[in-house]
Design an enzyme around this catalytic site. Structure first.
Site, PDB file in Angstrom:
ATOM      1  N   THR A 121       0.858  -1.188   0.000  1.00  0.00           N
ATOM      2  CA  THR A 121       0.000   0.000   0.000  1.00  0.00           C
ATOM      3  C   THR A 121       0.895   1.238   0.000  1.00  0.00           C
ATOM      4  O   THR A 121       1.705   1.420   0.915  1.00  0.00           O
ATOM      5  CB  THR A 121      -0.900  -0.020   1.262  1.00  0.00           C
ATOM      6  OG1 THR A 121      -1.608  -1.259   1.274  1.00  0.00           O
ATOM      7  CG2 THR A 121      -1.870   1.138   1.274  1.00  0.00           C
ATOM      8  N   CYS A 257      -2.699  -2.264   9.434  1.00  0.00           N
ATOM      9  CA  CYS A 257      -3.118  -1.461   8.275  1.00  0.00           C
ATOM     10  C   CYS A 257      -3.985  -0.248   8.591  1.00  0.00           C
ATOM     11  O   CYS A 257      -3.682   0.852   8.124  1.00  0.00           O
ATOM     12  CB  CYS A 257      -3.833  -2.345   7.267  1.00  0.00           C
ATOM     13  SG  CYS A 257      -2.727  -3.522   6.484  1.00  0.00           S
TER      14      CYS A 257
HETATM   15  N1  LIG Z   1      -1.102  -7.380   6.328  1.00  0.00           N
HETATM   16  C1  LIG Z   1      -2.233  -7.156   5.699  1.00  0.00           C
HETATM   17  O1  LIG Z   1      -3.305  -7.627   6.100  1.00  0.00           O
HETATM   18  C2  LIG Z   1      -2.246  -6.304   4.458  1.00  0.00           C
HETATM   19  C3  LIG Z   1      -3.387  -6.298   3.643  1.00  0.00           C
HETATM   20  C4  LIG Z   1      -3.374  -5.534   2.486  1.00  0.00           C
HETATM   21  C5  LIG Z   1      -2.252  -4.778   2.157  1.00  0.00           C
HETATM   22  N2  LIG Z   1      -1.157  -4.787   2.983  1.00  0.00           N
HETATM   23  C6  LIG Z   1       0.004  -4.013   2.587  1.00  0.00           C
HETATM   24  O2  LIG Z   1       0.945  -4.935   2.011  1.00  0.00           O
HETATM   25  C7  LIG Z   1       2.284  -4.560   2.348  1.00  0.00           C
HETATM   26  C8  LIG Z   1       2.980  -5.694   3.055  1.00  0.00           C
HETATM   27  O3  LIG Z   1       2.316  -5.952   4.267  1.00  0.00           O
HETATM   28  P1  LIG Z   1       2.691  -7.205   5.181  1.00  0.00           P
HETATM   29  O4  LIG Z   1       1.775  -7.183   6.329  1.00  0.00           O
HETATM   30  O5  LIG Z   1       2.811  -8.416   4.338  1.00  0.00           O
HETATM   31  O6  LIG Z   1       4.176  -6.759   5.641  1.00  0.00           O
HETATM   32  P2  LIG Z   1       5.238  -7.599   6.461  1.00  0.00           P
HETATM   33  O7  LIG Z   1       6.012  -6.632   7.252  1.00  0.00           O
HETATM   34  O8  LIG Z   1       4.550  -8.748   7.132  1.00  0.00           O
HETATM   35  O9  LIG Z   1       6.184  -8.241   5.340  1.00  0.00           O
HETATM   36  C9  LIG Z   1       7.097  -7.504   4.594  1.00  0.00           C
HETATM   37  C10 LIG Z   1       8.253  -8.439   4.210  1.00  0.00           C
HETATM   38  O10 LIG Z   1       9.086  -7.777   3.278  1.00  0.00           O
HETATM   39  C11 LIG Z   1      10.429  -8.139   3.549  1.00  0.00           C
HETATM   40  N3  LIG Z   1      11.334  -7.134   2.948  1.00  0.00           N
HETATM   41  C12 LIG Z   1      11.442  -5.811   3.226  1.00  0.00           C
HETATM   42  N4  LIG Z   1      12.377  -5.229   2.438  1.00  0.00           N
HETATM   43  C13 LIG Z   1      12.867  -6.226   1.635  1.00  0.00           C
HETATM   44  C14 LIG Z   1      13.859  -6.271   0.615  1.00  0.00           C
HETATM   45  N5  LIG Z   1      14.533  -5.181   0.230  1.00  0.00           N
HETATM   46  N6  LIG Z   1      14.113  -7.450   0.025  1.00  0.00           N
HETATM   47  C15 LIG Z   1      13.441  -8.561   0.379  1.00  0.00           C
HETATM   48  N7  LIG Z   1      12.488  -8.581   1.330  1.00  0.00           N
HETATM   49  C16 LIG Z   1      12.212  -7.430   1.952  1.00  0.00           C
HETATM   50  C17 LIG Z   1      10.468  -8.149   5.059  1.00  0.00           C
HETATM   51  O11 LIG Z   1      11.594  -8.889   5.537  1.00  0.00           O
HETATM   52  C18 LIG Z   1       9.128  -8.817   5.396  1.00  0.00           C
HETATM   53  O12 LIG Z   1       9.243 -10.226   5.472  1.00  0.00           O
HETATM   54  C19 LIG Z   1       2.158  -3.283   3.172  1.00  0.00           C
HETATM   55  O13 LIG Z   1       2.266  -2.187   2.322  1.00  0.00           O
HETATM   56  C20 LIG Z   1       0.757  -3.364   3.736  1.00  0.00           C
HETATM   57  O14 LIG Z   1       0.217  -2.092   4.024  1.00  0.00           O
HETATM   58  C21 LIG Z   1      -1.128  -5.553   4.104  1.00  0.00           C
END
Ligand SMILES: NC(=O)c1ccc[n+]([C@@H]2O[C@H](COP(=O)([O-])OP(=O)(O)OC[C@H]3O[C@@H](n4cnc5c(N)ncnc54)[C@H](O)[C@@H]3O)[C@@H](O)[C@H]2O)c1
Length: 440
Positions: A121, A257
């Protein structure tokens, strides 16, 4: 298709196994320590069906893991960015994880997949900037925005059966590739420009948060006038223009979120001179929930210092172990301030790492000698507990049902136990009627 997904958190890993299940070949990339666990089929996040799907996709040879973005994206038809975008300073979104991915692509071997799909997002205009940034390194690729609407706790099901899929893209080629990626998922597809797609995600989360705060605001009015919020919202939600979802009163929203997306949208509004007061009120109502609920206990206790509070459920919602922005953490901070001892039970979250929390193995142990109990997370098994026994185990049988989990029948039985005080949300509290308590 050959897909590379960067980030294996709640969104990235769910997307990776689901796209693999849909028949694509997926390489998921993350940091060394995360990939190390995944290669051994070890998950740090708890999500229904995820473990089984991960193992079967790997067995079938459609899901791979890597730590090197350049290596993993060689030959890929598309690269999806699913890294975190937490709140940064001054309400701005911290895009450093996204920027790091772009920097790694720019430092690579000059070859970039033809399509970069941003699933994280991100604020309006980010995809435009990322595309321009890649172009400065000679990387001609289209950046598209494809928001994710899954809910933790039912993520796989939501991903496979979404209400809609949104493609924010410029070209027919990108649109065709996205259609191919999602082939097999039966959902309406909306194709629009990138900025609108970016805003759809924020506006959706803001609206859902607003519904929850609205229900909580009306719940306060119900309590004041002796009405029942559940009845009120049933009547309100029956109107198809409103709908029944997200109208349950309780302890307020949490999770990674809603708060951060609301804050980000407020900041985006401020940047163009708009204050977005509806969102400010939504956030404020939510922030007041936990202090307000704790005040109810304190008014019954008198002096809170040294009281023992049992907490049932600490994750921000059932069926997840995610503690990001969990309302429990706000409760815990306040309990420290008031000198209240906290003991917890959660079906999946281990609290051993949270300072000042005594973790119990069962809900009955949490009830034992407690001065009050609070249900913070509506794990279904909490409704099935022997609530008469729970009350009998407590030092002071005060139950604050933060999610209105208990049925009318259970409450009636509970109120036969001596001195019970049952505090629901959105309707007046109930006490043991001394004339009937002797029947038990
Ligand atoms: N969690 C939800 O329910 C949800 C729902 C819809 C949208 N989103 C959006 O999706 C996105 C991800 O959310 P999430 O909850 O999965 O996040 P999260 O923090 O659980 O996961 C992010 C992952 O990305 C990895 N990462 C970060 N930088 C990296 C890099 N340079 N190379 C490789 N890996 C890297 C981290 O180690 C981590 O495992 C966010 O923008 C969030 O707002 C989340």
């Amino acid at each position: 298709m050959q897909l590379t997904i960067i980030g294996t958190g709640y969104v990235g890993l769910v997307a990776a196994v689901c796209f693999a299940k849909l028949g694509h070949f997926v390489t998921a990339v993350d940091r060394e320590h995360v990939i190390h666990g995944l290669r051994e089929n070890k998950l740090s996040l708890w999500e229904p069906d995820l473990q089984e799907m991960l193992e079967s996709c790997r067995r079938e040879g459609r899901l791979f893991f890597d730590t090197d973005i350049t290596h993993a994206s060689r030959g890929a038809d598309a690269l999806m960015i699913a890294v975190g975008t937490p709140s940064g300073t001054n309400g701005h979104t911290d895009l450093s994880q996204v920027d790091e991915v772009i920097a790694q692509l720019k430092q690579g071997d000059g070859v970039c997949p033809p399509l970069i799909i941003v699933k994280s997002t991100v604020p309006v205009g980010t995809c435009d900037e990322l595309e321009a940034n890649l172009l400065t390194a000679g990387l001609h690729t289209e950046v598209v925005f494809n928001p994710e609407f899954l809910r933790q706790g039912s993520a796989i099901n939501d991903f496979m059966n979404p209400d809609r899929i949104v493609f924010g893209c410029r070209s027919h080629l990108a649109k065709a590739a996205l259609h191919q990626m999602y082939k097999g998922i039966n959902a309406p597809i909306q194709v629009c420009d990138r900025r609108s797609a970016e805003l759809i995600k924020y506006a959706s989360n803001a609206f859902l948060a607003m519904k929850i705060s609205f229900a909580n605001m009306i719940a306060d009015v119900c309590e004041g006038y002796g009405a029942d919020n559940r009845q009120v919202m049933q009547g309100v939600g029956a109107d198809r223009r409103i709908g029944p979802h997200f109208l349950q009163a309780g302890i307020g929203y949490g999770g990674s979120c809603f708060s951060k997306d609301l804050q980000s949208l407020l900041t985006s509004g401020n940047a163009i001179g708009r204050s977005l007061p509806l969102l400010e009120a939504t956030a404020q109502i939510n922030e007041e929930r936990i202090p307000q609920l704790l005040e109810k206990l304190i008014s019954l206790w008198g002096n809170p210092r040294g009281k023992r509070l049992g907490v049932l459920g600490i994750s921000f919602k059932p069926n997840t172990n995610d503690m990001r922005d969990a309302p429990f953490l706000t409760l815990l901070r306040l309990c420290y301030l008031y000198g209240i001892e906290v003991q917890t039970f959660d079906p999946v979250v281990q609290t051993t790492s949270i300072e000042g929390v005594i973790q119990m193995d069962t809900a009955y142990e949490v009830a034992t000698d407690a001065d009050a109990l609070i249900i913070m997370t509506e794990w279904p098994q909490f409704a099935e507990l022997d609530w008469v026994l729970m009350a009998q185990l407590m030092y002071q049988p005060i139950l604050l049902d933060g999610r209105n989990v208990l049925s009318e029948e259970t409450i009636s039985r509970l109120l036969l136990v001596e001195n019970v005080i049952y505090i629901p949300v959105g309707r007046p509290l109930e006490r043991t009627n001394l004339a009937t308590s002797s029947h038990l």
